[in-house]
Write an enzyme that holds these catalytic residues in place. Structure first.
Site, PDB file in Angstrom:
ATOM      1  N   ASN A 149      35.725  50.672  50.719  1.00 13.23           N
ATOM      2  CA  ASN A 149      34.513  49.917  49.992  1.00 13.23           C
ATOM      3  C   ASN A 149      33.901  49.000  50.717  1.00 13.23           C
ATOM      4  OD1 ASN A 149      36.675  48.359  49.896  1.00 13.23           O
ATOM      5  ND2 ASN A 149      36.412  47.452  47.811  1.00 13.23           N
ATOM      6  N   SER A 225      45.154  49.934  48.249  1.00 12.11           N
ATOM      7  CA  SER A 225      45.745  49.679  46.981  1.00 12.11           C
ATOM      8  C   SER A 225      46.952  49.042  46.903  1.00 12.11           C
ATOM      9  CB  SER A 225      45.717  51.214  46.345  1.00 12.11           C
ATOM     10  OG  SER A 225      46.349  51.835  47.194  1.00 12.11           O
ATOM     11  N   VAL A 226      47.291  48.913  45.621  1.00 11.97           N
ATOM     12  CA  VAL A 226      48.687  48.231  45.531  1.00 11.97           C
ATOM     13  C   VAL A 226      49.979  49.506  45.850  1.00 11.97           C
ATOM     14  CG1 VAL A 226      50.540  47.610  43.751  1.00 11.97           C
ATOM     15  CG2 VAL A 226      48.020  46.408  43.603  1.00 11.97           C
ATOM     16  N   GLY A 229      50.237  49.609  49.667  1.00  9.51           N
ATOM     17  CA  GLY A 229      50.751  48.385  50.284  1.00  9.51           C
ATOM     18  C   GLY A 229      52.098  48.201  49.911  1.00  9.51           C
ATOM     19  N   GLU A 244      46.302  42.439  51.461  1.00  9.05           N
ATOM     20  CA  GLU A 244      45.332  42.143  50.549  1.00  9.05           C
ATOM     21  C   GLU A 244      44.927  43.570  49.556  1.00  9.05           C
ATOM     22  OE1 GLU A 244      43.576  39.558  50.594  1.00  9.05           O
ATOM     23  OE2 GLU A 244      44.192  38.587  52.426  1.00  9.05           O
ATOM     24  N   CYS A 278      37.233  44.806  45.220  1.00 14.42           N
ATOM     25  CA  CYS A 278      38.565  44.395  44.713  1.00 14.42           C
ATOM     26  C   CYS A 278      38.567  43.142  43.755  1.00 14.42           C
ATOM     27  CB  CYS A 278      39.417  44.145  45.908  1.00 14.42           C
ATOM     28  SG  CYS A 278      38.576  42.879  47.066  1.00 14.42           S
TER      29      CYS A 278
END
Ligand code: NAP
Length: 468
Positions: A149, A225-226, A229, A244, A278
């Protein structure tokens, strides 16, 4: 475009097409790298550690200024490339390039300020006759993995601090938008010893695993993304980690808020980059006393947004990154409507475009607001008071940033104290960020901080020196 390993441009027979989501045309191709490419990049980065380590801070800082100058000259070309590969309006891509240049400058400045501290050894019984101090040394090899992004600024937030602290880098940009970042890595690489910056392209799973599980990588700096991550955190072992991750940022609008200002904050926060930020405003929590007035104004402004060709300087909102992403947002909105929410404007999709959408009477249990919805949607949750607003704000697993509009300092103080997020912004929406502030989420939104000074700190380790 090609990969960069040990100073060499590396191509592959198999390639990945990078598609412009506005018109579905191929912008360019990147090589489909494999595990061996990842290992070669890690090897090159390890080999280059010595040259980087031996470089004086003065020289390194000057090199970072030179890179800044060259990137500045390519501002226009780079901005257009960001727009072509992501569908981001050109006006926003230019801002991304301005910010990236600023981030790089900050790193050039910071590279001369890396130092340890003296330790008062004689404060301990055993240290009476000793002197002691710490020095800050590089970690070694830093792996930087980035999302689609903000492909350039998110990458430079990792590469510039890593290099400023004399680390070497293995960089893997997003497969959806690798071009501008790859171009930037090539420019940076030309100014530094071979192998200091390596950039590889290919499947996140395959290359990511090779990088994340390698014991020759000292730190993973990941933005994305979670789920990705979490999987990195589980596999990384004894490495330093900065994560992040995704956000689900609330915007609280209290009954004492300046509504004009709050509406502008909501519009800027919900639709920037078609909501693919985000720190986009992903939930609008409004006091019921002012909800109708706030919503009327929000809908009026939302309908005025100019959607269209991202290369047109007048365009305010472009497509999402691909049609799949737009379909995903469409499903989330439709699911909320089926469960009782009320669509006030938008709600239409055409290919990768999804209209700016306002949806009222959203319930906190709905997937639209429980999970991160990465699109141009303003979901309204009405509340009775500040207690309820804070409860709703904290009612998801995320905690990146939060904004509150209120004219009461007491309300603002409560929000700062009670909202579980990495930043709380008063009379500003969550999309506000400067590149020098400490930035990073709580809860599932991540761990560690970026923002140049803080990232540089995290790219070093301390060594203690004792003189007996
Ligand atoms: P993503 O799917 O998690 O991908 C991010 C990066 O991870 C890509 O380069 C991807 O490669 C790579 N990757 C995929 N699987 C991997 C694995 N198993 N191991 C290592 N790397 C792997 O995220 P996205 O869809 O590009 O980006 C959107 C997300 O990023 C949102 O959740 C957004 O909130 C978050 N984000 C957070 C921040 C922040 O600062 N907190 C900033 C921006 C975005 P491929 O592209 O090849 O799959």
């Amino acid at each position: 475009m090609k990969m960069l390993i040990n100073g060499n441009s590396i191509d592959k027979e198999e390639k990945i097409a990078v598609i412009n989501p506005f018109n579905n045309q191929t912008v360019d191709h990147v090589p489909l790298g494999d595990s061996k490419d990842a290992r070669d990049a890690i090897h090159a980065a390890n080999k280059a550690k010595k040259s980087m380590n031996e470089m004086s801070s003065r020289k390194l800082s000057r090199i970072l200024y030179d890179i800044h100058q060259e990137l500045k000259e390519k501002h226009r070309e780079m901005s257009e490339l960001i727009t072509l590969e992501t569908g981001k309006p050109i006006r926003d891509s230019r801002v991304e390039m301005d910010r990236s240049l600023q981030t790089l400058l900050m790193a050039a400045e910071e590279s001369k300020r890396i130092h340890g501290e003296t330790v008062p050894m004689d404060a301990a019984i055993a240290g009476r006759s000793a002197f002691g101090f710490t020095i800050k040394i590089p970690l070694g090899v830093v792996a930087a993995i980035t999302p689609f992004n903000y492909p350039v600024n998110l990458a430079i937030h990792k590469l510039a601090p890593a290099l400023a602290a004399k680390n070497t880098v293995v960089f893997k940009p997003s497969t959806k938008a690798p071009l501008a970042a790859l171009k930037m890595a090539q420019i940076i690489g030309r100014h530094l010893p071979d192998g200091s910056v390596n950039a590889i392209t290919g499947s996140g799973n395959l290359l990511g695993d090779e990088i994340v599980t390698s014991n020759r990588v000292n730190k993973i700096s990941f933005t994305g993304s979670v789920p990705t991550g979490l999987s990195i955190a589980q596999k990384a072992g004894m490495k330093k980690l900065t994560l992040e991750l995704g956000g689900n940022d609330p915007l609280l609008v209290l009954d004492d808020a300046d509504l004009d200002m709050a509406v502008m904050g909501a519009v800027a926060g919900s639709y920037l980059n078609a909501g693919q930020v985000c720190i986009a405003v992903k939930r609008i929590i409004v006091h019921e006393k002012v909800a109708d007035q706030f919503i009327d104004q929000l809908v009026a402004h939302t309908k005025k947004l100019k959607m269209g060709d991202p290369l047109d300087p007048e365009t305010e909102m472009g497509p999402l990154i691909d049609e799949g992403a737009a379909i995903h947002v469409e499903h989330r909105v439709n699911d909320a409507i089926e469960n009782g929410a009320q669509l006030l404007c938008g709600g239409n999709r055409k290919n990768a475009f999804y209209d700016a959408t306002v949806i009222d009477h959203v319930d906190m249990g709905m997937e639209l607001v429980q999970k991160e919805t990465f699109g141009p949607v303003s979901p309204i949750i009405r509340v009775k008071n500040l207690d309820e607003a804070i409860e709703v704000a904290n009612g998801t697993p995320y905690g990146l940033q939060a904004g509150i509009f209120t004219s009461s300092i007491e309300n603002a103080k409560r929000a700062v104290k009670e909202i579980e997020a990495g930043s709380v912004l008063i009379n500003k929406q969550s999309t506000f960020r400067t590149d020098n502030m400490p930035f990073g989420g709580f809860k599932m939104s991540g761990m560690g901080k970026e923002g140049v000074k803080y990232a540089v700190e995290d790219m070093t380790r301390s060594k203690m020196v004792v003189i007996g």
